[in-house]
Structures are given as C-alpha cells and as structure tokens.
Motif scaffolding. Structure first.
Motif, short mmCIF file in Angstrom:
data_model
loop_
_atom_site.label_atom_id
_atom_site.label_comp_id
_atom_site.label_asym_id
_atom_site.label_seq_id
_atom_site.Cartn_x
_atom_site.Cartn_y
_atom_site.Cartn_z
N LYS A 68 2.88 -4.09 6.19
CA LYS A 68 3.65 -4.60 7.33
C LYS A 68 4.33 -5.93 7.04
O LYS A 68 5.20 -6.35 7.81
CB LYS A 68 2.73 -4.74 8.54
CG LYS A 68 2.12 -3.42 9.00
CD LYS A 68 1.19 -3.62 10.19
CE LYS A 68 0.59 -2.29 10.64
NZ LYS A 68 -0.33 -2.48 11.78
N LYS A 69 3.92 -6.61 5.98
CA LYS A 69 4.50 -7.91 5.66
C LYS A 69 5.06 -7.90 4.25
O LYS A 69 4.49 -7.29 3.35
CB LYS A 69 3.45 -9.02 5.81
CG LYS A 69 2.92 -9.19 7.22
CD LYS A 69 1.91 -10.33 7.28
CE LYS A 69 1.39 -10.52 8.71
NZ LYS A 69 0.42 -11.65 8.79
N LYS A 70 6.16 -8.62 4.07
CA LYS A 70 6.78 -8.66 2.76
C LYS A 70 5.95 -9.53 1.81
O LYS A 70 5.13 -10.35 2.23
CB LYS A 70 8.21 -9.19 2.85
CG LYS A 70 8.32 -10.66 3.25
CD LYS A 70 9.78 -11.09 3.28
CE LYS A 70 9.91 -12.57 3.64
NZ LYS A 70 11.32 -13.02 3.63
N GLY A 71 6.16 -9.33 0.53
CA GLY A 71 5.42 -10.09 -0.48
C GLY A 71 5.04 -9.21 -1.65
O GLY A 71 5.35 -8.02 -1.71
N LEU A 72 4.35 -9.81 -2.62
CA LEU A 72 3.90 -9.11 -3.82
C LEU A 72 2.39 -8.92 -3.74
O LEU A 72 1.65 -9.90 -3.64
CB LEU A 72 4.27 -9.89 -5.08
CG LEU A 72 4.02 -9.20 -6.42
CD1 LEU A 72 4.92 -7.97 -6.56
CD2 LEU A 72 4.27 -10.17 -7.57
N TYR A 73 1.95 -7.68 -3.79
CA TYR A 73 0.54 -7.36 -3.60
C TYR A 73 -0.05 -6.74 -4.88
O TYR A 73 0.53 -5.81 -5.45
CB TYR A 73 0.34 -6.35 -2.46
CG TYR A 73 0.73 -6.85 -1.09
CD1 TYR A 73 -0.23 -7.31 -0.19
CD2 TYR A 73 2.06 -6.82 -0.68
CE1 TYR A 73 0.12 -7.75 1.08
CE2 TYR A 73 2.43 -7.26 0.59
CZ TYR A 73 1.46 -7.72 1.46
OH TYR A 73 1.81 -8.15 2.72
N ASP A 74 -1.19 -7.26 -5.30
CA ASP A 74 -2.05 -6.53 -6.24
C ASP A 74 -2.98 -5.68 -5.39
O ASP A 74 -3.76 -6.22 -4.59
CB ASP A 74 -2.85 -7.49 -7.11
CG ASP A 74 -1.99 -8.21 -8.13
OD1 ASP A 74 -0.94 -7.66 -8.49
OD2 ASP A 74 -2.37 -9.31 -8.55
N VAL A 75 -2.91 -4.38 -5.56
CA VAL A 75 -3.73 -3.46 -4.77
C VAL A 75 -4.84 -2.93 -5.66
O VAL A 75 -4.59 -2.19 -6.61
CB VAL A 75 -2.89 -2.31 -4.20
CG1 VAL A 75 -3.77 -1.39 -3.36
CG2 VAL A 75 -1.74 -2.85 -3.37
#
Length: 321
Positions: free
Chosen positions: A297-304
């Motif tokens: 739901k929010k922008k950004g760079l995610y390590d999942v």
C-alpha cells in the motif's frame, strides 16, 4: 538427466552410518581405500554406505577460504584464456592436495574430489559437477565466472545430488580475515533436485564459456534461497525472479511448494529502509502449494523475507512506485 531425492529413503535410519563416521574421525586421509573400507564395511545398504562417506568428509575437512579466493581470482584473470588457467591449475594442484592430505583443508573442489574418490572406492558411480553456486552473501551476475563444485552419485540406479562443501559449515569474514565454523548441515545430502537447482547451476564441461543461455539468466535472476529451505524442503515457485517493480496498491503472490504433510508456521517479513514489520498476506493452500498474497500500500523499496518457523527460506526485492 533426471535426479531423485532423499525422500526415497524415508525408511532408512542413518544413525549407525553417522556413528561410524564419528568413530573414525581421526583416521588418516593418506590411505583412502582403508578409510573407505572402515566407513562402509559394517553397513548393509548402499545409501548408508554413501551416507557414512558423506558425513565423514563433511565433518572432518575444513573449508579453506583463502584457497577458494585465490582460485576465484585466477578464474577471473584467465576468464578469456582457458589454457593459461589450466596451466596454472596444473601447477597448483600438488600444493592443494598436500594441504588436503596433511592439514585436512581444501576448497569446494577438494570436497567434491574426496566424495568422488571414496564413493568410487566403495563401488558407486560418482562424479564431480563444476559450475556456479549462489548463496545469500554471494549473488552472481551474467558475466560471473564458475565458482563451485559438487557431486552426483548413483544409488539403486537413480542419480542424486549432494554438496559436501555446504554441508561442512560456514565461513565468515571479519575485517578481511576468514573464519570457518564447522557445523554439519544435513539439507544438502541427496537434496531435492528442483530446490538444488535454485542455487546450483552446472556448466558444460566441453564448452564452459557459452553459458549465457536463458536458463542461466533465469538462474542468476532468481530469489535468494537459504539453506533452511532444504530441510523440509520448501521450494519457492513464484515469482521466478528476485527483483520486481510494481505500482502502489498492487499485490504480489509468493508461491511455495511444500511437502504433503507440511504444517510449518509461514510468515512474510517486510523490511523497508532498515525498519522491519510482519506482512499481512492472504494465505491459501492447494495440495502441496501455498500462496501468500501481499498487498503493498505504500511506495518504497522492500526486502521481502519468507520464513518458516522463524527461519529464513527465501528473499525477494519489491520496488513499489
């Protein structure tokens, strides 16, 4: 060539084979036929005999990281001059084997050599496979040079893969100094071939330089796989690549192949800018596949990070625009 997996031997108890390997832990490497005989003579099944050999090698040889780095640097230096690399490799081989025999230290090729030689002495058809190995701390590029060796072994007319180097323990580098921590890991013994292919890629022995196939590109682009995935095993199926770019509000479905009786605790951890929180995926299961559908739901760079019972099994990177 198709490969089988350890699940073929669920009825086998390897306690006796492992005990024999431990009992002969101080035996010299200088007479491999004697060592091999002592490890296998009291065991009835072929898989137990190979297990004793594998456990002994993985538990008694130290990973020589300095040698690995030296060989890797030479591979890079001679990437376009195969004959020069072979000449250098021939010149260094006596020193490598002396280090193995006298100090029980070697790089991955030495582990694979030991497994092959002892397995052959015990009557197995066992070969060394050279190629690429990907780890969470060693991600590859399409122009990376081959960096790893492991084995395939034929048991009961089926082929199996194994990696004694990665079963032996872990090497950490602190301030430029490598430290090897011996810690036997069982997951790479007769490993699930589909999962094994996620972090191992064999090369064509006769034509090592022509590797930029679609299969190799897909291998390099795949998600990070952690060793704990090999215990169940847990096989990440989708997405097939590690890096994704999506729009804010979109969903990504992570699909895992699990054993039929799997009952582990699955979680998604979302790490954004060093801040980590639990995801809230919609979880569905059909037969032996589990889907985790996560909305971003929010922008950004995610390590999942995908975990099973708090252990990391895979990592993806999601960029939300």
């Amino acid at each position: 060539m198709s490969f089988a997996q350890r699940a073929d031997f669920q009825e086998i108890d390897f306690t006796k084979a492992d005990s024999i390997a431990h009992y002969y832990k101080d035996l010299s490497l200088k007479n491999l036929p004697v060592l091999t005989h002592k490890l296998t003579a009291a065991l009835e099944t072929d898989v137990e005999k190979f297990r004793a050999i594998y456990t002994w090698v993985s538990s008694n040889i130290t990973n020589d990281y300095a040698s690995y780095v030296k060989i890797s640097n030479k591979r890079k230096r001679f990437a376009k001059d195969r004959q020069a690399f072979l000449n250098w490799n021939t010149s260094i081989t006596p020193k490598v084997f002396k280090n193995l025999l006298e100090h029980r230290k070697t790089a991955c090729t030495g582990y694979a050599y030991m497994i092959k030689e002892m397995a052959n002495l015990a009557g197995f058809n066992c070969k060394i496979i050279n190629g690429y190995g990907r780890t969470p701390t060693l991600l590859l590029k399409e122009d990376s040079t081959p960096n790893h060796s492991w084995n395939k072994v034929q048991i009961n007319n089926n082929w199996y893969v194994c990696d004694a180097t990665w079963s032996a323990g872990e090497t950490t580098v602190v301030n430029g100094t490598p430290f090897f921590q011996a810690n036997y890991f069982d997951g790479y013994f007769l490993a699930n071939p589909e999962l094994f292919a996620k972090n191992h890629f064999p090369i064509n022995k006769e034509n090592k330089q022509e590797l930029k196939t679609d299969a190799f590109k897909a291998y390099v682009a795949g998600p990070v796989i952690y060793k704990e995935a090999f215990l169940a095993p847990i096989i990440p199926i989708a997405p097939p690549v590690m890096h994704h770019t999506i729009q804010k509000g979109a969903c990504v479905t992570f699909t895992l192949q699990v054993p039929n009786q799997f009952n582990g605790d699955l979680e998604l951890l979302l790490n954004k800018g060093g801040s980590q929180k639990n995801g809230s995926p919609i979880v569905t299961k059909k037969k032996n596949k589990i889907n985790l559908e996560q909305n971003f739901k929010k922008k950004g760079l995610y390590d999942v990070h995908i975990t099973v019972d708090k252990q990391l099994v895979a990592t993806y990177v999601i960029k939300v625009k």
